[in-house]
Enzyme design. Sequence first.
Site: not given
Length: 402
Positions: A170, A172-174, A177
């Site tokens: 994932s 994009g999320d990382t 973050a």
Amino acid sequence: MTKEKERLPLEGIRVLELGTLLAGPFSGRLFADFGAEVIKIEPPDKMDPMRNWGKSKEGTGLWWPIQSRNKKSITLNLREEKGQALLKEMVKEADIIIENFRPGTMEKWNLSYEELSEINPKIIMMRTSGFGQTGPYKHRAGFGSVGEAMGGLRHVTGYQDRAPTRIGISIGDTLAALFATIGCLVALHEREQSGKGQVVDTALYESVFSVMESLIPDYLLAGYVRERMGNILPGVAPSNIYYTQDETYIVIGANADGVFRRLCEAMDQVELADDDRFATHEARGKNMKVLDLLIEEWTKSLPAKEALEKLEEKGVPSGLIYSAKDIVEDPHYQERDMILSVEHPELGEFPMPGIVPKLSRTPGKVKHPGPEKVGKHNEEVYTQLLGYSEEELEEWRESNII
């Protein structure tokens, strides 16, 4: 002073983590790794889905202990006025709020930055969403997959003759973050001068777009739209994966002139370095397909281990494409503490990724895996931090506030 008693670099920083799933909680994990007190807040009737994501063993999810390591867990119903009031009390004692809800959610709960900063002018609100807090798309739902697509990454991932594909994590999320955490650390530093907090607004699509290199000037200034190219970099050669005798692949990156000559030496084909087709960076880019075939003829004649030994001897960047098994067995991962073993109350020794980056004097530390029980630290936070009684906690439990 023993290493055990050394102060972690973010000790004294208190973080309230309201988000779920990936982007917000990953930021919380980074803060917790370096000593911040991260209080994970979940609704009493709807736990973070991450607790059950991924593979499981004996009914325990194997992703949660990593994502929520070093954190405390409490429950609080922010849809209720009393829950909002309790959060505001916590904000008085906090430095950072992490939230990754759809824009407008915190405002709907009477927990806008404006309201919270009146309570604590030093509070920093880390807001991570699909499209940011402003703009025509701000109210759209936006998971990491959508951010990867609209940030430009999916368009260039995969092979030309197939549909766009995702990266196997994932990302994009990382990325969101990581950018959010950087922004929050910047805000913490600025607060030292101004004494004031601020909003850190991070959008998933922007975080992906930010790492897309020269994608835009390639288009606007050179009229070139990057497309899916598989394992190659257009005009950059050799930089590819190559099949070996024992039916595996290795990566070789030798596009610089000096490194390419060393590759030719490792292959015992020094004459290729002076061949007009390959003698310069530009020539190698134009003749990439022929060059890759020549290199793969050589790699297919050797087991991967032997080919890599020859490449390493000549200083050519190269490596296996690691699976989880390769990572676990690799001595370099072990030497740099990149696979830690932490005691889990139900599963015993629990392996998880080590801490990145490595700080020489004040390194981070994993003290415990993510709290397995929802609301494990309710009593500690509500009685010790906020000063409420056990009777009041019991009353809130009965009314679904905690």
